[in-house]
Design an enzyme around this catalytic site. Sequence first.
Site, short mmCIF file in Angstrom:
data_model
loop_
_atom_site.label_atom_id
_atom_site.label_comp_id
_atom_site.label_asym_id
_atom_site.label_seq_id
_atom_site.Cartn_x
_atom_site.Cartn_y
_atom_site.Cartn_z
N LYS A 8 8.32 -16.68 20.20
CA LYS A 8 8.41 -16.44 21.64
C LYS A 8 8.03 -15.01 22.00
O LYS A 8 7.22 -14.78 22.89
CB LYS A 8 9.84 -16.66 22.16
CG LYS A 8 10.39 -18.05 22.01
CD LYS A 8 11.75 -18.17 22.68
CE LYS A 8 12.84 -17.32 22.03
NZ LYS A 8 13.18 -17.74 20.66
N ARG A 83 18.44 -20.17 28.42
CA ARG A 83 18.85 -20.72 27.13
C ARG A 83 19.95 -21.76 27.28
O ARG A 83 20.37 -22.33 26.29
CB ARG A 83 19.37 -19.60 26.25
CG ARG A 83 18.35 -19.07 25.23
CD ARG A 83 19.02 -17.90 24.56
NE ARG A 83 18.55 -17.59 23.25
CZ ARG A 83 17.70 -16.61 22.98
NH1 ARG A 83 17.14 -15.92 23.94
NH2 ARG A 83 17.38 -16.34 21.73
N ARG A 118 11.35 -10.69 8.93
CA ARG A 118 10.87 -10.03 10.15
C ARG A 118 11.28 -8.56 10.20
O ARG A 118 12.39 -8.21 9.87
CB ARG A 118 11.43 -10.76 11.37
CG ARG A 118 11.15 -10.06 12.68
CD ARG A 118 11.25 -10.98 13.83
NE ARG A 118 12.62 -11.29 14.22
CZ ARG A 118 12.92 -12.06 15.28
NH1 ARG A 118 11.96 -12.59 16.01
NH2 ARG A 118 14.17 -12.29 15.58
N ARG A 151 16.44 -6.58 12.51
CA ARG A 151 17.48 -6.84 13.51
C ARG A 151 18.79 -7.27 12.82
O ARG A 151 18.76 -7.99 11.84
CB ARG A 151 17.01 -7.96 14.45
CG ARG A 151 16.13 -7.45 15.57
CD ARG A 151 15.51 -8.55 16.37
NE ARG A 151 16.40 -9.63 16.75
CZ ARG A 151 16.08 -10.61 17.59
NH1 ARG A 151 14.88 -10.61 18.17
NH2 ARG A 151 16.92 -11.56 17.89
N ARG A 162 22.40 -19.12 14.68
CA ARG A 162 21.51 -19.08 15.85
C ARG A 162 20.74 -20.40 15.97
O ARG A 162 20.50 -20.87 17.09
CB ARG A 162 20.54 -17.89 15.74
CG ARG A 162 21.25 -16.56 16.00
CD ARG A 162 20.44 -15.39 15.48
NE ARG A 162 19.19 -15.20 16.17
CZ ARG A 162 18.13 -14.58 15.63
NH1 ARG A 162 18.18 -14.11 14.40
NH2 ARG A 162 17.03 -14.43 16.33
P1 AMP Z 1 16.27 -13.01 21.29
O1 AMP Z 1 15.75 -11.63 21.19
O2 AMP Z 1 15.67 -13.79 22.42
O3 AMP Z 1 16.22 -13.74 19.97
O4 AMP Z 1 17.84 -12.88 21.64
C1 AMP Z 1 18.74 -12.25 20.74
C2 AMP Z 1 20.17 -12.54 21.14
O5 AMP Z 1 20.42 -12.05 22.46
C3 AMP Z 1 20.55 -14.02 21.21
O6 AMP Z 1 20.90 -14.55 19.94
C4 AMP Z 1 21.73 -13.98 22.17
O7 AMP Z 1 22.90 -13.49 21.53
C5 AMP Z 1 21.28 -12.92 23.18
N1 AMP Z 1 20.51 -13.53 24.29
C6 AMP Z 1 19.20 -13.33 24.60
N2 AMP Z 1 18.82 -14.06 25.66
C7 AMP Z 1 19.92 -14.78 26.03
C8 AMP Z 1 20.18 -15.74 27.04
N3 AMP Z 1 19.22 -16.15 27.89
N4 AMP Z 1 21.44 -16.25 27.11
C9 AMP Z 1 22.42 -15.86 26.28
N5 AMP Z 1 22.25 -14.98 25.29
C10 AMP Z 1 21.01 -14.42 25.15
#
Ligand code: AMP
Length: 204
Positions: A8, A83, A118, A151, A162
């Site tokens: 993404k 999400r 990553r 990360r 996740r």
């Molecule tokens: P990402 O960078 O999109 O993989 O997001 C990393 C983490 O941020 C996720 O595992 C969640 O803990 C939090 N997060 C990001 N976007 C959302 C969202 N739309 N709703 C809830 N938690 C989020």
Amino acid sequence: MGAPGAGKGTQARLLAERKGIPHVSTGDILREAQEHGTPLGRQARDFMERGQLVPDDVVVGIVEDRLRNGDCVHGCILDGFPRTVTQARALERLGNPPTSVVALVVPEEELVRRLTGRRVCRACGTMFHVTSNPPRVAGVCDRCRGELYQRDDDLESTIRRRLEVYAEQTAPVLKHYRDAGLLHEVPGTGDREEVYQRVAATLR
Ligand code: AMP
């Protein structure tokens, strides 16, 4: 949309860059808040470290503020939001329903392989992989010479959590957009340019 590791962030960045519209990633906004030690960052930290979702009202508030910013008047690429079905409904209530939803589809063992290897640039966010897309100099971003890091939530135990969260809470959002006739499911395997061409074709 897509599971963690589906690509993404990589594809959203490319699209934003090439189409000249902002990239809005809730994950990036939350990580930045953590780096700056803001109240939002402190609130989100525990959830993120455990691989859980940050509460809906917090994330919806972030997106609401971000969309009010003038640079989104001609649209933006939302990455990692919505999400949950509650978030998808909130986005509609804000008067910004998506015009198109792209979901990247990648087999689970490939997701785990991508996430465990990553590395991300702390300065510009460009992503690398230790074996399949290594930087020219270990630990250094090819693009801006920033520092590469892993990360906190890319550790194997958190990755499994996740993926479960995605199946339980985010998969229903796919159904929501499929029913609305907005969903394009695109294979997310192959190199990033190949995937980009598929994504761009669905949006044309
Ligand atoms: P990402 O960078 O999109 O993989 O997001 C990393 C983490 O941020 C996720 O595992 C969640 O803990 C939090 N997060 C990001 N976007 C959302 C969202 N739309 N709703 C809830 N938690 C989020």
